[in-house]
Write a protein that holds these residues in place. Structure first.
Motif, short mmCIF file in Angstrom:
data_model
loop_
_atom_site.label_atom_id
_atom_site.label_comp_id
_atom_site.label_asym_id
_atom_site.label_seq_id
_atom_site.Cartn_x
_atom_site.Cartn_y
_atom_site.Cartn_z
N MET A 1 0.84 -1.18 0.00
CA MET A 1 0.00 0.00 0.00
C MET A 1 0.89 1.25 0.00
SD MET A 1 -3.06 1.19 2.48
CE MET A 1 -2.34 1.24 4.06
N LYS A 2 0.61 2.16 -0.93
CA LYS A 2 1.39 3.39 -1.04
C LYS A 2 0.76 4.46 -0.16
CE LYS A 2 3.05 2.82 -5.73
NZ LYS A 2 3.08 3.40 -7.05
N ILE A 3 1.62 5.26 0.40
CA ILE A 3 1.16 6.42 1.15
C ILE A 3 1.07 7.57 0.15
CG2 ILE A 3 1.67 7.96 3.04
CD1 ILE A 3 3.36 5.69 4.24
N LYS A 4 -0.14 8.08 -0.05
CA LYS A 4 -0.38 9.07 -1.10
C LYS A 4 0.42 10.35 -0.90
CE LYS A 4 -4.92 7.40 -2.36
NZ LYS A 4 -4.81 6.95 -3.69
N TRP A 5 0.55 10.85 0.32
CA TRP A 5 1.29 12.10 0.53
C TRP A 5 2.77 11.90 0.23
CZ3 TRP A 5 5.26 12.40 3.96
CH2 TRP A 5 5.33 11.40 4.95
N ALA A 6 3.30 10.72 0.55
CA ALA A 6 4.72 10.45 0.29
C ALA A 6 4.96 10.34 -1.23
CB ALA A 6 5.17 9.18 1.00
N GLU A 7 4.05 9.68 -1.92
CA GLU A 7 4.19 9.56 -3.36
C GLU A 7 4.07 10.93 -4.03
OE1 GLU A 7 4.91 7.65 -6.89
OE2 GLU A 7 5.05 6.83 -4.86
N SER A 8 3.14 11.75 -3.56
CA SER A 8 2.98 13.10 -4.09
C SER A 8 4.23 13.94 -3.82
CB SER A 8 1.76 13.75 -3.46
OG SER A 8 1.65 15.09 -3.86
N LEU A 9 4.80 13.81 -2.65
CA LEU A 9 6.03 14.54 -2.31
C LEU A 9 7.20 14.07 -3.17
CD1 LEU A 9 7.41 16.59 -0.47
CD2 LEU A 9 7.83 14.72 1.15
N GLU A 11 7.03 12.81 -6.20
CA GLU A 11 6.84 13.35 -7.55
C GLU A 11 7.19 14.83 -7.61
OE1 GLU A 11 2.90 12.48 -8.88
OE2 GLU A 11 3.24 10.30 -8.86
N SER A 12 6.85 15.57 -6.57
CA SER A 12 7.18 17.00 -6.53
C SER A 12 8.69 17.21 -6.49
CB SER A 12 6.54 17.66 -5.31
OG SER A 12 5.15 17.62 -5.39
N VAL A 13 9.38 16.40 -5.68
CA VAL A 13 10.84 16.50 -5.59
C VAL A 13 11.46 16.12 -6.94
CG1 VAL A 13 12.88 15.49 -4.51
CG2 VAL A 13 10.96 16.19 -3.10
N HIS A 14 10.93 15.08 -7.57
CA HIS A 14 11.44 14.65 -8.88
C HIS A 14 11.25 15.75 -9.91
CE1 HIS A 14 11.28 12.64 -12.80
NE2 HIS A 14 12.26 11.90 -12.30
N ASP A 15 10.07 16.36 -9.95
CA ASP A 15 9.81 17.44 -10.90
C ASP A 15 10.71 18.64 -10.65
OD1 ASP A 15 7.85 15.92 -12.10
OD2 ASP A 15 6.18 16.94 -11.08
N LEU A 16 10.93 18.98 -9.38
CA LEU A 16 11.82 20.09 -9.03
C LEU A 16 13.25 19.80 -9.47
CD1 LEU A 16 12.30 22.81 -7.58
CD2 LEU A 16 12.73 21.48 -5.51
#
Length: 166
Positions: A1-9, A11-16
């Motif tokens: 099970m993925k933690i949605k806030w961690a996955e979103s964070l 992706e944000s770090v990757h995009d940055l």
């Protein structure tokens, strides 16, 4: 099970990181191109002033100016297309070898195998241009879009049959 806030964070770090990386790489390319273009212009002006100071111009000097012209054209093409045309590097090599050949013949006046070797090298480079041009017309490369082009395309709706369409 993925933690949605961690996955979103993540992706944000990757995009940055991707955006910063693209910024640094493009900035380096443009700074390097300005430096190379400036140095090429400076060297060609210095060579021209040296010719004027000498009082006469030889074929060697004219070919040297053509080498500078080709180098400047390469920088300009790279600015416009973000692609380095290999053909221009071969043109520079042909011009440099022609300059060497003319200089060797005019200063030494004796026929030798060096003239044959340089002439064969020029012929080989001319054939390589023919191969590169044929290959690029028969097998065109797939161009990768620059990051800013991707942003522009992603903000516009894709048309039917558009390769950017998902």
């Amino acid at each position: 099970m993925k933690i949605k806030w961690a996955e979103s964070l993540r992706e944000s770090v990757h995009d940055l990181a991707e955006s910063l990386g693209n910024l640094f790489v493009e900035s380096f390319h443009y700074l390097a191109l300005f430096a190379i273009g400036g140095i090429t212009a400076w060297a060609s002006i210095a060579a021209f002033l040296g010719m004027v100071e000498k009082g006469h111009i030889t074929v060697d000097d004219i070919l040297l100016l053509f080498i500078y012209l080709e180098l400047g054209a390469m920088v300009g093409i790279y600015f416009k297309t973000n692609h380095m045309p290999v053909r221009f590097l071969i043109y520079v090599a042909i011009t440099a070898l022609t300059r060497l050949l003319i200089s060797d013949v005019s200063h030494h006046n004796g026929p030798g195998m060096g003239v044959v070797y340089v002439s064969a090298a020029i012929l080989l480079l001319a054939l390589s241009i023919l191969v590169v041009r044929y290959a690029s017309s028969q097998f065109p490369s797939v161009s990768a879009d620059a990051p800013r082009r991707r942003r522009l395309q992603s903000s516009q709706p894709a048309e039917a049959g558009d390769p950017g369409e998902t």
